[in-house]
Design an enzyme around this catalytic site. Structure first.
Site, mmCIF file in Angstrom:
data_model
loop_
_atom_site.group_PDB
_atom_site.id
_atom_site.type_symbol
_atom_site.label_atom_id
_atom_site.label_comp_id
_atom_site.label_asym_id
_atom_site.label_seq_id
_atom_site.Cartn_x
_atom_site.Cartn_y
_atom_site.Cartn_z
ATOM 1 N N ARG A 33 0.962 -1.154 -0.073
ATOM 2 C CA ARG A 33 0.284 0.076 0.193
ATOM 3 C C ARG A 33 0.519 1.319 0.281
ATOM 4 N NH1 ARG A 33 -4.106 -1.837 4.680
ATOM 5 N NH2 ARG A 33 -1.712 -2.912 5.319
ATOM 6 N N TYR A 150 -2.816 -21.968 9.337
ATOM 7 C CA TYR A 150 -1.781 -20.768 9.672
ATOM 8 C C TYR A 150 -1.026 -20.998 10.998
ATOM 9 C CZ TYR A 150 -1.002 -16.087 11.953
ATOM 10 O OH TYR A 150 -0.345 -14.817 12.526
ATOM 11 N N GLU A 186 -4.875 -4.998 12.587
ATOM 12 C CA GLU A 186 -6.329 -5.710 11.470
ATOM 13 C C GLU A 186 -5.478 -6.987 11.042
ATOM 14 O OE1 GLU A 186 -4.509 -3.396 7.637
ATOM 15 O OE2 GLU A 186 -4.858 -1.528 8.287
#
Ligand code: 8X3
Length: 250
Positions: A33, A150, A186
């Site tokens: 980003r 994960y 996040e």
């Protein structure tokens, strides 16, 4: 001194870059980003340090190579590498998991860590110095229901960290891992694909860690005396007893 931080657009990566800048490091901040990275670059410059922005996907070998090749040679003398990019996608029993999520987790948490580390380890070995800090997870130490893939990639990241240390310590390179428990970033929003209500519930009823708590730990790890390697740090909020034990207020 130069630090290279992946996943620096937000959360632990961003806080770590600011901590390293405050400790006197010029920072190469990496992520996808660009706008956020440019704003971080300005913050680092306001702290009196230099910063470079590299926009690339850690899981793409060609993008990693291109980004690395774009760095001026003096910026390639990386002293501290923080492998922070990664994250979780989904939280379902394994037979209900999405193969797209599995591949995304393998790509960012594992492939990315290795591809980014490769050229930097080569430079560190040639200079006989350097410090690699892998941001792993309690999911790399414990397996919890629905964490399956994960937990698998984080266990692998934990093993790769130990493998890096075994191979790189003769070259004067320190390798550390920081394995956080519940940190409010996040992380859960990504895991739950933007479902804010579900993400918030993860951190309800107790005080979670912040990205700054992890950055403070990282600051200690990089500042330890030259003869000391903080090899492995597990860090929990006070209300967490293990990956599955959390004391919440009603
Ligand atoms: C983040 C912590 O407990 O959700 O890696 O795996 S946990």
């Amino acid at each position: 001194m130069i630090a290279f931080i992946t996943g620096a657009s937000s959360g632990i990566g961003r806080a770590s870059a600011l901590k390293l800048a405050a400790l006197g490091y010029d920072c190469i901040v990496c992520g996808r980003r660009e706008e956020r990275l440019i704003s971080l670059q300005h913050q680092i410059e306001n702290l009196g340090r230099k910063a470079k922005v590299l926009v690339f996907d850690v899981a793409s070998e060609s993008q990693v190579q291109e980004a690395w090749n774009s760095l001026p040679s003096d910026w390639k003398n990386v002293d501290v590498l923080v492998n922070n990019a990664g994250g979780a996608h989904g939280l379902e029993p394994i037979h209900q998991g999405s193969t797209t999520d599995w591949v995304a987790m393998i790509d960012s948490n594992l492939k990315g860590l290795l591809l980014v580390s490769k050229p930097i380890m080569e430079v560190m070995v040639s200079r006989n110095q350097g410090h690699i800090i892998n941001i792993t997870s309690i999911a790399g130490k414990e397996v919890y229901p629905n964490g399956n893939v994960y937990c698998g990639v984080k266990h692998a990241a934990d093993a790769i960290t130990r493998g890096m240390r075994a191979d790189l310590y003769p070259h004067g390179i320190k390798v550390s891992s920081i394995a956080p428990g519940l940190v409010e970033t996040e992380f859960s929003l990504v895991r739950f694909k933007g479902d804010e209500e579900r993400a918030q519930k993860v951190y309800e009823g107790f005080q979670p860690l912040t990205a700054e708590d992890i950055a403070d730990t990282l600051g200690y790890v990089v500042s330890a005396p030259e003869h000391v390697v903080i090899a492995d740090v597990v860090i929990f909020p006070k209300a967490q007893g293990s990956s599955q034990l959390v004391k919440r207020q009603a």
